[in-house]
Design an enzyme around this catalytic site. Structure first.
Site: not given
Length: 486
Positions: A78-79, A237
């Protein structure tokens, strides 16, 4: 029919092939490099993700009837900030979730824009790993690159784009960008204005189980798959891992011991804790979840074993550990700074409490316990909201350790359910693909059908009491040493 789940991790892409009954037919993993160009920075080349995913899909489906493949979906780190120009070229290496360069931007968002405003706009506050601070960093430090941005996407969405041509993301992954109004599942106009970007630069939002397109003709030919294979949005995830462990619906919990560590609590209702110590995100099942995330979990054990002890025999290192709850050595698991609940990118790991009789086993035990205590910090926030969790699923590489599962059960005072398959995000991705292709009506149905608990680690009252005392000491260490990190 066959379904492919792709787990785009930090060190490797893991691909899983599942049939309609939930049986895992094949698993393939392909590694790619990770770059640290400056202390605290963490980057990857998106092109590597796609190259290795294509290699992996070919190997994964070899020997199977390729025309049976119906759908592909994802669980992704992520991110991360992936920026493309107007010719779809990657502008710069992706800035990853565990990158700590955005301290100033994070402070600006939390202190100048204000945590109350951020929480109102997005249900969350700024953390160094989130995407919005990275956009601000790029705007300030690489203005020429910032001006080139035509598309902003998350790591797994780059794969979806390359496979299908669909500029898309899903609500669970987008929740971690600090650009989305999580409660209403739409982009936040206020946050786009703060970051100086337009909605046209952001992907279309989908639910995790929705179809975003089919394989591009040239990609289908290279993979040897039918062009009508559906590409499904997928999930971040942790949300994908939660699907893979059956942590869907209301009041379910999953602990992930991967590179990072998370405690994930699913909910039908939207909720935010008072201090935003936990993330409040949309879930891949169409609902919501609360999540505490520590940046270093199994990576602490990997660092300790491989880099310090120079061994990869994790089981051998844990064999001699006997006296649980009696260790006088403590370990703060902040190798890359920390997110939940401290939100301190400058925090660092440390051992404390060693003496002349401290053993190698004591140090190893302290690492395992330190991660468990760090996760307990987030659990305590959830408990302060009245969330009463009595049991949890567990997944991730660290979940393969019987000792670590026992430590988790007793530190948390929760039953730990071990599931038949600990494949986490890759399995979750395949399950989302099956839902997207109409094999199952919704995410909860497939989770109840195929996720099977095969063992439960029960907390032991005497050990719980010992760990309660140890945790009361652990939670005093970070506040005491916090000033040293500045």
């Amino acid at each position: 029919m066959l379904y492919i789940g792709i787990d785009l991790g930090t060190s490797a892409v893991k691909l899983l092939l599942m049939d309609e009954e939930g049986n895992i037919k094949n698993i393939v993993s392909k590694e790619y490099p990770l770059f640290f160009p400056h202390p605290g920075w963490s980057e990857q080349h998106p092109e590597d993700w796609f190259e290795k995913s294509v290699e992996g899909i070919k190997e994964l489906t070899e020997g199977f009837e390729k025309r049976e493949v119906a759908g592909i979906s994802f669980g992704g780190q992520m991110h991360g900030l992936v920026a493309l120009d107007d010719s779809d070229a990657v502008i710069r290496p992706a800035i990853l979730w565990n990158d700590g360069r955005t301290g100033e931007e994070t402070d600006y968002l939390n202190e100048v824009i204000g945590k109350d405003k951020l929480s109102e706009y997005t249900a969350n506050i700024a953390f160094a790993g989130f995407t919005a601070p990275k956009i601000l960093w790029m705007k300030k430090h690489e203005p020429e690159n910032f001006e080139k941005i035509a598309k902003i996407m998350l790591p797994k969405d780059y794969l979806a784009y390359k496979l299908s041509g669909s500029f898309c993301t899903d609500v669970s992954d987008a929740s971690g960008m600090l650009l989305m109004d999580v409660k209403n599942r739409r982009w936040s106009d206020e946050m786009l204005a703060v970051c100086g970007i337009s909605e046209e630069q952001l992907p279309k939002l989908y639910e995790s189980y929705e179809v975003v397109g089919t394989l591009r003709k040239e990609v289908a030919e290279e993979l040897g798959l039918p062009a009508e294979v559906k590409v499904i949005a997928g999930a971040g995830d942790n949300a994908a891992a939660a699907v893979g462990t059956g942590t869907v619906g209301d009041g379910m919990c999953n602990i992930s011991l991967g590179t990072s560590g998370t405690i994930f609590i699913s909910s039908r209702k939207f909720g935010v804790d008072e201090h935003n110590a936990l993330h409040s995100f949309a879930h891949a099942d169409g609902n919501y979840h609360l999540m505490g995330c520590m940046l270093s979990a199994a990576s602490c054990n990997k660092w300790w074993a491989e880099d310090i002890l120079k061994t990869k025999d994790y089981a051998a290192e844990q064999e001699g550990i006997r006296a649980l709850g009696e260790n006088n050595v403590f370990y703060l698991p902040y190798l890359m700074g920390e997110r939940s609940p401290h939100n301190d990118p400058k925090a660092r790991a440390m051992f404390i409490g060693m003496s002349m009789d401290t053993t190698r086993e004591d140090m190893t035990q302290a690492v395992l316990e330190g991660v468990a205590f760090g996760l307990r910090d987030s659990l305590e926030v959830a408990r302060s909201l009245g969330v009463n969790i009595e049991r949890t699923k567990i997944c991730g590489g660290g979940a393969k350790s019987p000792l670590w599962k026992k430590i988790i059960a007793n530190v948390m005072n929760m039953k730990v359910d071990v599931i038949e398959s600990e494949e986490g995000p890759a399995l979750g991705g395949a399950m989302l693909a099956a839902v997207g292709c109409g094999e199952y009506p919704d995410v909860e149905t497939i989770a109840h059908k195929i996720v099977r608990v095969v063992d439960t680690v029960e907390p032991e009252p005497d050990l719980v009491a010992k760990y309660e005392e140890k945790y009361s000491r652990f939670k005093k260490i970070y506040p005491t040493v916090k000033g040293l990190y500045q």
